[in-house]
Design an enzyme around this catalytic site. Sequence first.
Site, PDB file in Angstrom:
ATOM      1  CG  ASP A 124     -57.844  11.648 -35.119  1.00 44.54           C
ATOM      2  OD1 ASP A 124     -57.109  12.037 -36.056  1.00 44.54           O
ATOM      3  OD2 ASP A 124     -57.583  10.659 -34.419  1.00 44.54           O
ATOM      4  CB  SER A 137     -53.487   7.636 -28.841  1.00 40.95           C
ATOM      5  OG  SER A 137     -54.080   6.819 -27.873  1.00 40.95           O
ATOM      6  NE  ARG A 178     -63.615   9.118 -22.917  1.00 40.34           N
ATOM      7  CZ  ARG A 178     -62.832  10.003 -23.511  1.00 40.34           C
ATOM      8  NH1 ARG A 178     -63.176  11.295 -23.567  1.00 40.34           N
ATOM      9  NH2 ARG A 178     -61.700   9.628 -24.058  1.00 40.34           N
ATOM     10  CG  ASP A 197     -62.711   6.222 -24.006  1.00 40.89           C
ATOM     11  OD1 ASP A 197     -63.063   6.082 -22.827  1.00 40.89           O
ATOM     12  OD2 ASP A 197     -61.583   6.599 -24.340  1.00 40.89           O
TER      13      ASP A 197
END
Lengths: 408, 408, 408, 408
Positions: free
Chosen positions: C15, C180, C97, C126
Amino acid sequence: MAKLKVVLAYSGGLDTSIILKWLQTEYDAEVVTFTADLGQGEEVEPARKKAELLGVKPENIFIEDVQEEFVRDFVFPMFRANTVYEGQYLLGTSIARPLIAKRQIEIARQVGADAVCHGATGKGNDQVRFELGYYALEPDIRVIAPWREWEFASREQLIDFAEKNQIPIAKDKRGESPFSIDANLLHSSSEGKVLEDPGVEAPEYVHQRTISPEDAPDTPTEITIDFEKGDPVAIDGIALSPAALLTRLNELGRDNGIGRLDLVENRFVGMKSRGIYETPGGTILLAAHRGIESITLDGGAMHLKDSIMPRYASLIYNGFWFAPEREMLQALIDTSQEMVSGRVRMKLYKGNATVIGRESDYSLYDEDLVTFEEGSGSYDQRDAAGFIKLNALRLRIAAQRKKKLQIQ
Amino acid sequence: MAKLKVVLAYSGGLDTSIILKWLQTEYDAEVVTFTADLGQGEEVEPARKKAELLGVKPENIFIEDVQEEFVRDFVFPMFRANTVYEGQYLLGTSIARPLIAKRQIEIARQVGADAVCHGATGKGNDQVRFELGYYALEPDIRVIAPWREWEFASREQLIDFAEKNQIPIAKDKRGESPFSIDANLLHSSSEGKVLEDPGVEAPEYVHQRTISPEDAPDTPTEITIDFEKGDPVAIDGIALSPAALLTRLNELGRDNGIGRLDLVENRFVGMKSRGIYETPGGTILLAAHRGIESITLDGGAMHLKDSIMPRYASLIYNGFWFAPEREMLQALIDTSQEMVSGRVRMKLYKGNATVIGRESDYSLYDEDLVTFEEGSGSYDQRDAAGFIKLNALRLRIAAQRKKKLQIQ
Amino acid sequence: MAKLKVVLAYSGGLDTSIILKWLQTEYDAEVVTFTADLGQGEEVEPARKKAELLGVKPENIFIEDVQEEFVRDFVFPMFRANTVYEGQYLLGTSIARPLIAKRQIEIARQVGADAVCHGATGKGNDQVRFELGYYALEPDIRVIAPWREWEFASREQLIDFAEKNQIPIAKDKRGESPFSIDANLLHSSSEGKVLEDPGVEAPEYVHQRTISPEDAPDTPTEITIDFEKGDPVAIDGIALSPAALLTRLNELGRDNGIGRLDLVENRFVGMKSRGIYETPGGTILLAAHRGIESITLDGGAMHLKDSIMPRYASLIYNGFWFAPEREMLQALIDTSQEMVSGRVRMKLYKGNATVIGRESDYSLYDEDLVTFEEGSGSYDQRDAAGFIKLNALRLRIAAQRKKKLQIQ
Amino acid sequence: MAKLKVVLAYSGGLDTSIILKWLQTEYDAEVVTFTADLGQGEEVEPARKKAELLGVKPENIFIEDVQEEFVRDFVFPMFRANTVYEGQYLLGTSIARPLIAKRQIEIARQVGADAVCHGATGKGNDQVRFELGYYALEPDIRVIAPWREWEFASREQLIDFAEKNQIPIAKDKRGESPFSIDANLLHSSSEGKVLEDPGVEAPEYVHQRTISPEDAPDTPTEITIDFEKGDPVAIDGIALSPAALLTRLNELGRDNGIGRLDLVENRFVGMKSRGIYETPGGTILLAAHRGIESITLDGGAMHLKDSIMPRYASLIYNGFWFAPEREMLQALIDTSQEMVSGRVRMKLYKGNATVIGRESDYSLYDEDLVTFEEGSGSYDQRDAAGFIKLNALRLRIAAQRKKKLQIQ
């Protein structure tokens, strides 16, 4: 066996003089007096002669001007949080007690005393504030609270004891006073007797340090207050020490009838009581601090501060200044004040302390952003659509549920 | 295909008339107008003729006096919580938006409309308040926010569009107004242009509904306000409906220069803005409500209310009136008001709204308890010793730890 | 005109490789890749070759092991607060993050980049966490969020783009993955597809880093964890660096089936989602930290911490790590941890992480006080009478009111 | 003068039998006994004979099964809030005290008693909970707390008194018991003696109502729990009364080693104490309730609940069940539970109570929204850009300030 040695919070007045003597007679104690000038507006030096007269050794008499420490380390930190108890009270009495307790303990260590003593009654908050302070700083200290212990049941008996013990009695102290007063540089409070019916207006004569709005000048006074990191540092551009600054604000407030409060409050010990508070300088300061924060403090930071403030106020009111949770909240508050610096312009007029302008090099106010004209491009109105859509999402889902259930 | 049918919040003024026309031209929409009398102080009936003039069908014109609903179901519930945003703002604009949104949705259902439309800009809070209200009540409604959508980039272009479309333009609306106004029975707000520099004092002429304290009478006005279950029901003993009561308080406040606020606040959309708010009646009401609570509300209840108030205020400010968490907080607040009934006496004088007396059959204030004299025996001062000892216990243990660690 | 220079958070996977290429083709951008080893359990070095293959200049490839910084400066500070979101979630994704965002901004400054880019989708949290981090640190940075921008509408179109651009595609990445994954040293999360029905049990194969309790050993494992000032520093007496310690706890947790969570949570963007989280080491750490606090942290401090924790958790979950209110809460939390030091003994057994003993030189637990035998005299049971009496006072007054009103 | 009439909370055991006799001898009191079956697992009828034996008149003996009331009106309301004290404790002892206090007061009114009496010691929380309950319901009741009053200084003296007064003493009660127990349908607690060193693991034999995880079956048990408006109503689809349901959950929990807790907690009276709690059914219920809330409760509502929970828990722990602020919080909580209905599937296995599925007609979980595929169109990913931009705005402004100041 050694004599009991007691550090007494001694004002020099009749009541604490009676306590002094009572400690000597009842406990056969060696009394050490601590008299603090907290800005209460009375001379403290006369307390020396009175103590000596009552047989206190010169080396056992401690008289100190603690006004700067009081304002710098207690009042200002509290004002950083815009602290009010029950929406209104500026905590003028509450904030002074921890300092007195702390100095009593320090003196007790210095002179090797075993006990401390205060003159607060058994119904009020001050006994709690004194004693929580004592215990937090010196866990095994002995605490003597005469008003909870002695047998005197009336004013007459106290006066009688005083007379028998050659304690000088001011004429106006002989009878019951129509109300009782506490005072320091931050405020005066009046309580009791003529004020006990909360349905009856407080008489003008109970006020100690403000003129009434009606008597204040017909012309407003304008001043500026400068702040650095959340604390006021100058008035009208002139730098002043903490105590000098608060003193000056008190004068300005007094002259303009600012800072009176007639309040029924909830005491920690569980009862409601009514007090008349006068906090002239503090009232101006609270408004000014909110003013400088309004342009220098981030919105999220402000809302967090506002949300914890009632708890912080209760901690101070209840006497938990030295408790870890008060210190934790102070760390949170102080962290927020790093950039709370700048100048606030205020108008003082007949009871009103109004912010009319604020400016700062640290300002977060952005005229470009807010203008009705299209600004510098940093704000795209179309963003608001997405902002609203996602804020609404959960409300829409709930509304869809409601519709679905009604249909079924 | 059917025409888009849109319910527009229509004031009858120039801006919403332009929107009306724009919806017709840009969306080819059938416009339904909703004009609410919220006590803004302007006639609402003239909006009918204007709407007709712009081609709105008579059956599509809704003009309603919602003042009683506004005060009873929105203003009073909010005042039960002593609600202020960021310590000062009485939320006069915020509290009106949910009612307008609700009526627009109800009308949309009634007339079978597909969309709703408001005249709030893309930078402010009102767009959020309107739209969160719409979505919470009708999750799949289409929302049109012209100020975020259209291409007009200046006042000139708007005027130009108005002229081209035969929209009547009042002379004083042709140029830029020096500030913008929102008003309803609770307050007036003024924002923008001449007010955009927060360092500069607001000019006297921006004020809409109060005289200045300087211009107010030299003699105080005394009134009483009666409360039942947290809501005011009478002034000077005369029962009044909610809207009539607030109207009367507004007059009293206006005449005594009460309720002005110059504030820099944090908008939900992330910027700071400056507003001049006038809430004459609300300012009196807030003080009076705190007054009656002070004798009728338990201390624990009061402290809980105070601690959740900032969150409740933010919810209203941010437009979450119809969110479940606002309703949960309302349930908490309303539960506390069961016995908040009685009479408050107030003095109004040159900007000051001061409680000078309170009385109630539901009073928790107990003179016997609080008196300096020994009371009825329900309070034993010796209990305070144990109370303090156990409150101090954890502080003493922590202090002992500290001592132990220092020794080692 | 200079090329746009973009710092991409690059995992080396399919990705973000597509994003890399898309930035080159769509924006004609010079891409700088940042690949962080956060302990996700995959090699990061292979990302170098992949980036080079896609035309990134060697000096534009940043690959770093940030595990120690991650645990020391992000994970441990968060665990000091016993942080859980919505009562259960240990915030494993959320807490990583801000670190990635911070490093991207630092690299952007170093290489003179204009923009940053991440691979988070437009529905999740996110994107918010990355971008709030970017903006808080570099207010005028340009942010590119491909998933919100590009036109690809299906997995097929993405694969198609990859093939056309010679991006290597692992066989198992060609089809849709059944769920995922996000992973770092603190946790793994699994979401989507086979997990989307919250009524259906998560299949065993979605779990990444724990065996199931059923498969764990039949014999408990006992360990000790040592803390200093709120952070773990040793396991079984052996001092370990932050990352090494968490790694070891992860092994212990994995082997004993500890730290699985099947949760439906509320995303910041307004929807509910379901995730399977595995936080083996973190789950042990949370229990152990509560254990050491239970004997070393004052009760008032603990209750304050507990009361602000949900807000602190939401701030982290919502991406406000760099917001002033998070820093203010951190100051509060850190202030409380000064004496949170000592040793906790734990039993790990088939999904359970149980504290079975705690000891500390800083203990506030006092056996003398608590014993059923009369202790050292520091506690006088009679004090409890006064303590209760005054705590009851307001309740009694309210009850008296109730009685009085019933009689009338 | 009439004899003092006292309603004693009487278990039938040795300690309260001694109290009964002591009331007769010390106060010359007419004793009324109240023995409640709260699900403690002991027969209550034998208390009748014991009371008679000690001279209590038959009409003064009250024995009641209050299990349904206990669970319905106390346990379930508390569980609606996911209540845990200090992050872990399910408040099993705390929640039973208000019910006992309430019944004692009701009986006192019925029989015309002047006083109430309980058997809690002077160091614990239970004395506070009993007495706050008494005073809140009957403000002028006289409270007798023998453990704080009598002169017995050791177990021997108590046994001696029992023998002298012909109180039957079970053999195993003659010596000191190695720990003390409290039990009701919600939990058992064990405290004292062998448990007093928090560094030492609790011996297996202190556990009363759970087997250890190690001894639990190797095969998981799966169950479903149905909820209506926040309360559990059925297990495996079979409707059960509140007490029957909790009884069944207790069996399931016991058999699977669920609900043990070894905790050092902070008592209201200021000391830390260590307890072993077993709450098998409650532990399952807490997890299940969070499970059903996770799909049926709005995120904003959940976060508000979570934020007030610690305060609610402290109120219950400290004995303020009948205080207005507890009732206010209950109103808030109950308002949130209107649609908390549906079914939760759970796996019970060796100490773990894990939610593995939840479903509801009231679900707010929307698979269309959350899916990685593009959904039904109700969510536009581009909205997230605006959402983030405005959430970031204040952070960006603050960052710009920082940059500006660094440059200067």
